[in-house]
Structure formats: C-alpha cells, structure tokens
Motif scaffolding. Structure first.
Motif, PDB file in Angstrom:
ATOM      1  N   ASP A 190      31.139  60.036 -42.114  1.00 56.79           N
ATOM      2  CA  ASP A 190      32.832  59.838 -41.389  1.00 56.79           C
ATOM      3  C   ASP A 190      33.817  60.342 -42.434  1.00 56.79           C
ATOM      4  O   ASP A 190      33.918  59.994 -42.854  1.00 56.79           O
ATOM      5  CB  ASP A 190      32.624  58.123 -40.940  1.00 56.79           C
ATOM      6  N   PRO A 191      33.927  61.844 -41.817  1.00 52.40           N
ATOM      7  CA  PRO A 191      34.554  62.298 -42.687  1.00 52.40           C
ATOM      8  C   PRO A 191      36.359  61.957 -42.428  1.00 52.40           C
ATOM      9  O   PRO A 191      37.196  61.653 -43.957  1.00 52.40           O
ATOM     10  CB  PRO A 191      35.124  63.545 -41.937  1.00 52.40           C
TER      11      PRO A 191
ATOM     12  N   CYS B 264      25.912  60.841 -38.774  1.00 54.72           N
ATOM     13  CA  CYS B 264      26.894  61.333 -38.077  1.00 54.72           C
ATOM     14  C   CYS B 264      27.966  61.169 -37.024  1.00 54.72           C
ATOM     15  O   CYS B 264      28.034  61.122 -36.649  1.00 54.72           O
ATOM     16  CB  CYS B 264      27.953  63.238 -38.806  1.00 54.72           C
ATOM     17  N   HIS B 265      29.397  60.158 -38.199  1.00 46.93           N
ATOM     18  CA  HIS B 265      30.354  60.302 -36.981  1.00 46.93           C
ATOM     19  C   HIS B 265      31.592  61.100 -36.995  1.00 46.93           C
ATOM     20  O   HIS B 265      31.560  61.858 -37.157  1.00 46.93           O
ATOM     21  CB  HIS B 265      30.889  59.196 -37.382  1.00 46.93           C
ATOM     22  N   GLY B 266      32.408  61.028 -35.638  1.00 45.38           N
ATOM     23  CA  GLY B 266      32.877  61.891 -35.145  1.00 45.38           C
ATOM     24  C   GLY B 266      33.998  61.297 -34.766  1.00 45.38           C
ATOM     25  O   GLY B 266      34.886  60.865 -33.707  1.00 45.38           O
ATOM     26  N   LYS B 267      34.519  61.671 -35.949  1.00 47.44           N
ATOM     27  CA  LYS B 267      35.929  60.826 -35.945  1.00 47.44           C
ATOM     28  C   LYS B 267      36.674  60.873 -37.271  1.00 47.44           C
ATOM     29  O   LYS B 267      36.538  61.836 -37.606  1.00 47.44           O
ATOM     30  CB  LYS B 267      36.019  59.033 -36.211  1.00 47.44           C
ATOM     31  N   ASP B 268      38.507  61.057 -37.287  1.00 49.83           N
ATOM     32  CA  ASP B 268      39.230  62.067 -37.661  1.00 49.83           C
ATOM     33  C   ASP B 268      40.019  60.344 -38.346  1.00 49.83           C
ATOM     34  O   ASP B 268      40.493  60.151 -38.024  1.00 49.83           O
ATOM     35  CB  ASP B 268      40.304  62.970 -36.493  1.00 49.83           C
ATOM     36  N   THR B 269      41.383  61.343 -39.567  1.00 56.41           N
ATOM     37  CA  THR B 269      42.490  60.538 -39.867  1.00 56.41           C
ATOM     38  C   THR B 269      43.767  62.159 -39.815  1.00 56.41           C
ATOM     39  O   THR B 269      43.230  63.190 -40.682  1.00 56.41           O
ATOM     40  CB  THR B 269      42.262  60.445 -40.647  1.00 56.41           C
ATOM     41  N   GLU B 270      44.740  61.718 -39.363  1.00 49.91           N
ATOM     42  CA  GLU B 270      45.462  62.007 -39.241  1.00 49.91           C
ATOM     43  C   GLU B 270      46.414  61.672 -40.656  1.00 49.91           C
ATOM     44  O   GLU B 270      47.360  60.073 -40.366  1.00 49.91           O
ATOM     45  CB  GLU B 270      46.686  62.401 -38.591  1.00 49.91           C
TER      46      GLU B 270
END
Length: 292
Positions: A174-175, A199-205
């Motif tokens: 999970d990036p 694998c997770h599809g999640k993001d961070t700003e």
C-alpha cells in the motif's frame, strides 16, 4: 498489463449488506471484493454477481490484536482462532488473509512486540502453508503517537522475513502509507517484491504548507482534513504523490498477479453513499489507465 480491480468495502456502501455491495460493484466493473469475513453465503453472493473474493481480514489480526498480547494464554487462544479461520477460508477457496499487527498494548515498543511475534507466528505461518493461505501485512503504522504496528517499515520487514522466509508470510503493498512515512514506495518493490501478496490502490498527498507548520509529526491542534494527521492526507489514486505508472511497471516486473484493490480513505469522497460511490469510480478509472 491486465490486472483485476478490487475494493475494500467503505461504510456507507457496506451498510446495505453484502448482496447490495456485490450488485453495485459488479455493475461498475469491479472484479474483486475484500471482506471482513468469508463464508458460504458470501461466496454464493459473489459467484452470482461474477465477483471474486480478494483479501479476508484475519479474525483478531486487524488492529489491536491478542496475537501480540503479553499474556501467553491469551495469545494461544488467539492463535487457535486464527488457524481455525484459515482452515475454513481454505475450504471455501480463499487465498489471501489480511493482517494489521498492532499490539494489544499500543504503548508497547515495536522491538518488544517483535519478540512476542517471533514466538507466536512461526506456527501460524506453518498452518497457512499447509492450507494454501498467503498472509498480507498491512503497512499502516498505527495510532499516533506510538505507531506500534509491526511490518510498517523496511527495517522491521527485513527482520521479520529473516525469521520467517516463507512466501506465505508477505506484505499488502500500500504505497499510501510509505509516502506519508517518507519511505521510497518504488524502492520498496525493488527490495520486497517477492513478498507482495496483495496490493491496495490508495494514495497520499504531502501537504507542504501543513508540513511547514508541524514537520513530519502529528499536528498538535488537529488536522484540517479527515484521514490526515496534519502534514499529509490519504487520497484516491491519482490525487496524491504515488507514481502509479512506475508502480505498475514494477509490479509487472516482479510477476505480481493479484488485483489492485481500492481502499477508500479520502475526505473528499466520504460521508455519504453517493460520495463513496463517486470515490470508488474515480479511483477505478485512474487505476485502469495503468493496469488495464
């Protein structure tokens, strides 16, 4: 590349029950659903809607877990329950068990929790091997200010994999967590690619103005956004700092064959059924650029 797109179930979407979840997910082209539990009923619902089960939450192994209790008898009971769940999941055809190993006592140091883990987990992983189950460790570091979760940094993962070399004990890549922790999310795949079991599809700003105010630590007087601690916020894929094109290339290179499963934790797509549905759809559209 043609990866299946999945999702964990957000609260408003999940409120209507599993049949409602499956029907809606299938209607927008979701392929895989991650679930908090798996049984004959859920399996039948998924099959009727052309869906596959993704990761399944390990009973008592997500969040503060008795698997990492200081009490030996408490740990033994938790291990037995988890093994029984693995046996049942295997019988139903499930393959991936999701875990987030936060000690029962969140003030416990990761070093102390690691010593407990070394005694507890070899038999769990042996049982997973016997039943064809692959454990996927979540990299959420846990609640501030202790961040006690095992397996959220390369340092800890390296130590854990030295103790248990089996591929049946691996990571949920999970990036989003790596970005917020300042860990190179692409280098992570270079070192630990052979241990990616999900694998997770999640993001961070990264919020640079907020980071100026409080650095990389939690904001003292509260964050401006949900799913944030101040200097960062979780987002849907494509609205943060993750390079999904390069992630896709590296996942292809390491031979990852599982789905990319959307975990919706973005304040812009939260609080109502409509918002959650929009968030899942937008996340899916972005991931399909690279994975379909």
């Amino acid at each position: 590349m043609n990866k299946k797109i999945g999702m964990r179930i957000p609260p408003k979407i999940g409120a209507g029950g599993m049949e409602s979840v499956a029907s809606w997910a299938s209607s927008i082209g979701i392929d895989v659903i991650d679930v908090p539990y798996y049984n004959e009923e859920v399996k039948a619902i998924f099959e009727a809607n052309g869906l596959e089960v993704g990761s399944i939450d390990g009973v008592g192994a997500v969040g503060q877990t008795k698997l990492l209790s200081k009490d030996e008898e408490t740990r033994a009971e938790a291990v037995e329950a988890l093994k029984n769940q693995m046996t049942e999941i295997s019988r139903l055809g499930g393959k991936v068990m999701f875990m987030c190993l936060v000690p029962e006592d969140i003030t416990m140091s990761r070093k102390e929790a690691f010593e407990i883990w070394k005694d507890t987990f070899p038999s769990i992983v042996n049982h997973a091997e016997e039943n064809g189950i692959y454990i996927a460790l979540e990299g959420w570091p846990g609640p501030a200010p202790y961040y006690p979760t095992l397996g959220c940094t390369p340092e800890m993962l390296r130590a854990m994999f030295n103790v248990i070399p089996s591929k049946h004990f691996g990571i949920n890549y999970d990036p989003s967590h790596l970005v917020r922790l300042g860990i190179d999310h692409l280098r992570m795949l270079s070192e630990f690619g052979d241990r990616v079991n999900y694998c997770h599809g999640k993001d961070t700003e990264i919020l640079h103005d907020e980071q100026y105010e409080c650095g990389v630590i939690q904001a003292t007087f509260g964050s401006k956004y949900d799913f944030s601690e101040g200097p960062w916020r979780y987002t849907i894929p494509g609205q943060g700092d993750v390079n999904w094109g390069k992630v896709a290339v590296r996942l292809e290179k390491i031979g990852y064959t599982g789905p990319i499963s959307i975990e919706l934790e973005d304040h812009r797509y939260w609080g109502s059924l409509e918002a959650e549905q929009q968030g899942i759809q937008k996340a899916k559209e972005h991931l399909e650029i690279y994975f379909k």
